[in-house]
Design an enzyme around this catalytic site. Structure first.
Site, PDB file in Angstrom:
ATOM      1  N   ARG A   1      10.233 125.866  55.415  1.00  0.00           N
ATOM      2  CA  ARG A   1       9.639 125.922  56.756  1.00  0.00           C
ATOM      3  C   ARG A   1       8.570 124.846  56.924  1.00  0.00           C
ATOM      4  O   ARG A   1       8.465 124.215  57.983  1.00  0.00           O
ATOM      5  CB  ARG A   1       9.041 127.315  56.977  1.00  0.00           C
TER       6      ARG A   1
ATOM      7  N   HIS B   1      16.956 130.226  58.200  1.00  0.00           N
ATOM      8  CA  HIS B   1      16.398 131.566  58.337  1.00  0.00           C
ATOM      9  C   HIS B   1      17.114 132.577  57.451  1.00  0.00           C
ATOM     10  O   HIS B   1      16.806 133.773  57.512  1.00  0.00           O
ATOM     11  CB  HIS B   1      16.453 132.014  59.801  1.00  0.00           C
TER      12      HIS B   1
ATOM     13  N   HIS C   1       8.508 121.967  59.797  1.00  0.00           N
ATOM     14  CA  HIS C   1       7.380 121.820  60.711  1.00  0.00           C
ATOM     15  C   HIS C   1       6.731 120.452  60.574  1.00  0.00           C
ATOM     16  O   HIS C   1       6.139 119.947  61.527  1.00  0.00           O
ATOM     17  CB  HIS C   1       6.350 122.922  60.461  1.00  0.00           C
TER      18      HIS C   1
END
Length: 323
Positions: free
Chosen positions: A65, A194, A69
């Site tokens: 993640r 995810h 980002h």
């Protein structure tokens, strides 16, 4: 299945080798970038990641993640790692990034690399390698990435509006990912990250009450799963709900969850409720090897977003501070 996954891995390695040559000419990145200058760079990063994940397997999702980002804001330049100062509020203090964690893993690897080969290995490369190694540790595909990224000199909270929020629908996701050069298929594949990790209640509670003018609860959620989400939220906004039943394993269970109407975020479930992406979700749910192949190619591509080269960037001595 094992044979098909093996063939898929061999095929993708051939693709990556060819792609690495092509991108090497375009972006100045190379698979062997540190071979002569810092030959143990990749081993140091991998060992640091593996040690951390053996203690806390949930950090695999955190590293993936964090890389995402980073790359979506100012490109893959480690801007997400920079600490805020009295004169500047950095990306990591944006509401979208407050739940990021695992910074200490990058710091640890950087400190070791500075001892071995000072001033050579960028924080951006460390983060990209750490995400790759975390995916493999969690049971995902093995793939290589070109190195040679430089660290950016800008990290500002106002830039983080370019991160896709959890309430986006498929059309909005396609548009945002398309602005970064990703196809619809690549967007769905990247959403498969995810398969690792959790979401906090604050990211999905809007689906459980007063969803819209017609429905109190989001009609795309299975009724029993809605009750599960409600029980999670009864513990507060920071209560965590795994994206699928195997939160620390990189597999295709995420896509099977969407078929069961058990996507945690609205931006997850919308991939199945929308005809344009439903077929891709079905394909990945039925064929994990296909998902792995498409995911690693999309990750390879994401790792090349707006990379800094030469004087356009730097190699930070401390990943938390711009030189």
């Amino acid at each position: 299945m094992v044979v098909s996954k093996l063939l898929g891995a061999i095929l993708v390695m051939e693709i990556i080798v060819m792609s690495g040559t092509r991108f090497g000419a375009v972006d100045g990145l190379r698979m062997d970038y540190y071979m002569m200058s810092c030959p143990f760079a990749e081993i140091i990063v991998k060992n640091t990641v593996n040690t951390a994940l053996q203690s806390d397997p949930t950090l695999a999702a955190a590293l993936v993640r964090m890389h995402f980002h980073d790359c979506f804001i100012q490109g893959c330049d480690a801007s997400v790692l920079v600490d805020s100062t009295k004169d500047n509020t950095a990306e990591k203090d944006s509401p979208a990034n407050l739940s990021l964690r695992g910074y200490e893993i990058i710091d640890d690897a950087k400190q070791q690399l500075e001892q071995q080969c000072p001033g050579l290995v960028s924080c951006a490369d460390i983060l990209a390698m750490a995400a790759r190694d975390a995916i493999f540790f969690a049971g995902g595909p093995v793939y290589d990435i070109p190195k040679g990224r430089k660290d950016g000199r800008r990290s500002k909270i106002e830039d983080t509006f370019n991160l896709p929020p959890p309430f986006f629908n498929t059309t909005q996701l396609i548009t945002m990912f398309g602005q970064h050069g990703f196809t619809v298929q690549e967007m769905v594949a990247l959403s498969g990250a995810h398969t690792l990790g959790v979401a906090q209640c604050s990211s999905f509670k809007n689906r459980l009450t007063k969803f819209d003018s017609t429905n109190d609860v989001d009609p795309s959620i299975d009724s029993n799963f809605a009750k599960t989400l409600s029980r999670t939220c009864s513990r507060g906004d920071k209560a965590e709900q795994p994206f699928d039943g195997s939160r620390n394993s990189f597999d295709n269970d995420y896509f099977n969850s969407l078929i069961r109407k058990a996507g945690v975020l609205f931006s997850d479930q919308t991939l199945y409720t929308t005809p344009k992406t439903r077929g891709i979700v079905n394909s990945y749910a039925m064929n994990q090897a296909m998902f792995f192949l498409d995911f690693q190619q999309a990750m390879f591509k994401m790792g090349l977003l707006d990379v800094k080269e030469g004087t356009a960037g730097e190699v930070r001595g401390d990943c938390r501070k711009i030189n």
